[in-house]
Write an enzyme that holds these catalytic residues in place. Structure first.
Site, PDB file in Angstrom:
ATOM      1  N   ASP A  31       0.842  -1.211   0.000  1.00 43.85           N
ATOM      2  CA  ASP A  31       0.000   0.000   0.000  1.00 43.85           C
ATOM      3  C   ASP A  31       0.874   1.257   0.000  1.00 43.85           C
ATOM      4  OD1 ASP A  31      -2.222  -1.648   0.172  1.00 43.85           O
ATOM      5  OD2 ASP A  31      -2.344  -1.499   2.346  1.00 43.85           O
ATOM      6  N   GLU A 198     -11.334  -0.498  -2.774  1.00 42.84           N
ATOM      7  CA  GLU A 198     -10.637   0.262  -1.739  1.00 42.84           C
ATOM      8  C   GLU A 198      -9.512   1.062  -2.398  1.00 42.84           C
ATOM      9  OE1 GLU A 198      -9.219  -2.603   1.061  1.00 42.84           O
ATOM     10  OE2 GLU A 198      -7.893  -3.600  -0.368  1.00 42.84           O
TER      11      GLU A 198
END
Length: 319
Positions: A31, A198
Site C-alpha cells: 500500500d 478500496e
C-alpha cells in the site's frame, strides 16, 4: 495455423501492460505512498506496517534504503491497530508535508484516519496529530481506511473506504480535521462479483478528475489463489467534478459497478494495487503500486514496488 494464431493473440493480450520500471535495493512495499521532496527531488516511499515504513532513493529505480518509521511509537488513536498503521497518503501544502494513515484491524469497521506532519519527510521529523475525525463503527455504511487527499480551489477533501459500501468522500476544514457538519457521500460502488473496492486515489489532468481504485482480493495469495480476475487490480473512472459523477470509458457510472481496467495481473506481476499517482519534477504522471512477483513469492512480505509512467489516449490513462 488457426490454433497458433489464437495462442499468439492470447499471449499478446496477456502482455498488453508494460512491465514495472526497474527497482534496486529495498524494493519491498505494501500500500505504498510515494512523494518527491520539493527541496532536492529525493524520493520517499512510505508503506503499511508498524509506524509506517520509510524508504528513500535519489531515483525511482533505486537503490532504495530503509530509513525507519514515521511514527515508531505508533499512533495516539486508541484503536486496535494503533501500532500497525496502514495505507499512507501524502501531500505538500504551505511548506508542510502531510501524511494520512489508517488505524484499524482486518475485517473491522472500528477505524479512523489519522494525520502526521513533517517539514522534511525524514524519519524522526514527524509529528502525530491523531485522528482527523474521519471515523467509522460497525453501524457505518463505510469503513474509514485508505484516506486520500485532494484540493479543489480553496476546498480540501478526503477520499476513503474499503469493502462495505466501497468509496466515499468528505470535506476537510483544513489538512488536519474534518469540516464541522460535513457528511460523507459515496463516490463508487461495485454491486457485481466479490464487490470489493478500496484504495481510492484521485488526481486532476486536463480538466478531468480521475478516480483510481483497487478492486478484488488484496492478499492471502500464499494460502490460496483467488479465481482468475478476482485478485487485486486497478480501475479508473473520471469526471469533470472532484465530488462525483465518475464514469468509465463506456460511460458506466462508478456508482453502478463502473470502472475501466488500468492495470491487472500479467507476466510475473500478480495482484497489482494499493496504487497512487506521482507527478514528478518533469510533470510526468507515474502510477505506483505494490504487486506480488511470482518469481519471488506470493506473501505480503514478498510484495514489490512497481511503477510505470502513464500513457494517454483521448484523456484516458493506460500502462
Amino acid at each position: 495455423m488457426f490454433v497458433y494464431t489464437l495462442i499468439f493473440l492470447f499471449l499478446a493480450a496477456a502482455n498488453a501492460y508494460s512491465n514495472p520500471g526497474p527497482c534496486s535495493g529495498n524494493c519491498w512495499t505494501h500500500d505504498p505512498g510515494l512523494y518527491q521532496r520539493k527541496s532536492d527531488g529525493k524520493y520517499f516511499l512510505f508503506a503499511t506496517g508498524g509506524g509506517i515504513h520509510i524508504s528513500s532513493a535519489d531515483d525511482l529505480a533505486g537503490p532504495w534504503t530503509d530509513d525507519g518509521f514515521v511514527l515508531p511509537d505508533g499512533s495516539s488513536i486508541d484503536l486496535d491497530g494503533q501500532n500497525n498503521l496502514w495505507a499512507p497518503d501524502l501531500h505538500y501544502r504551505d511548506g508542510t508535508y502531510y501524511l494520512y494513515y489508517s488505524v484499524s484491524a482486518l475485517g473491522s469497521q472500528n477505524s479512523a484516519i489519522g494525520v502526521a506532519t513533517s517539514e522534511t519527510l525524514e524519519a524522526g521529523s514527524w509529528t502525530d496529530h491523531g485522528s482527523t475525525g474521519v471515523t467509522s463503527t460497525p453501524n457505518s455504511p463505510y469503513n474509514t481506511i485508505d484516506g486520500n487527499w485532494i484540493a479543489v480551489g480553496d476546498k480540501q477533501y478526503l477520499n476513503f473506504g474499503s469493502y462495505w459500501q466501497n468509496l466515499f468522500q468528505v470535506e476537510l476544514a483544513d489538512g488536519l480535521k474534518v469540516k464541522e457538519g460535513a457528511t460523507p457521500h459515496q463516490l463508487s460502488y461495485n454491486a457485481s462479483g466479490i464487490h470489493r473496492q478500496e484504495a481510492a486515489f484521485m488526481f486532476e489532468r486536463n480538466s478531468y478528475f480521475y478516480l483510481t481504485f483497487s478492486g478484488g482480493v488484496a492478499l492471502g495469495y500464499n494460502a490460496t489463489w483467488p479465481a482468475q480476475g478476482e485478485e487485486y487490480h486497478i480501475n479508473v473512472c473520471r469526471s469533470t467534478s472532484a465530488t462525483g459523477g465518475f464514469v468509465d470509458k463506456n460511460g458506466v457510472s462508478c456508482l453502478n459497478s463502473g470502472g475501466s481496467l488500468l492495470l491487472a495481473s500479467h507476466g510475473f506481476v500478480y495482484g497489482p494495487g494499493g496504487q497512487g499517482i506521482l507527478e514528478d519534477r518533469n510533470k510526468e504522471l507515474v502510477l505506483y503500486y505494490h504487486y506480488a512477483d511470482t518469481r519471488i513469492g506470493k506473501a505480503v512480505e514478498d510484495y514489490q514496488f512497481g511503477w510505470n509512467q502513464l500513457k494517454w489516449e483521448n484523456d484516458w490513462p493506460s500502462v
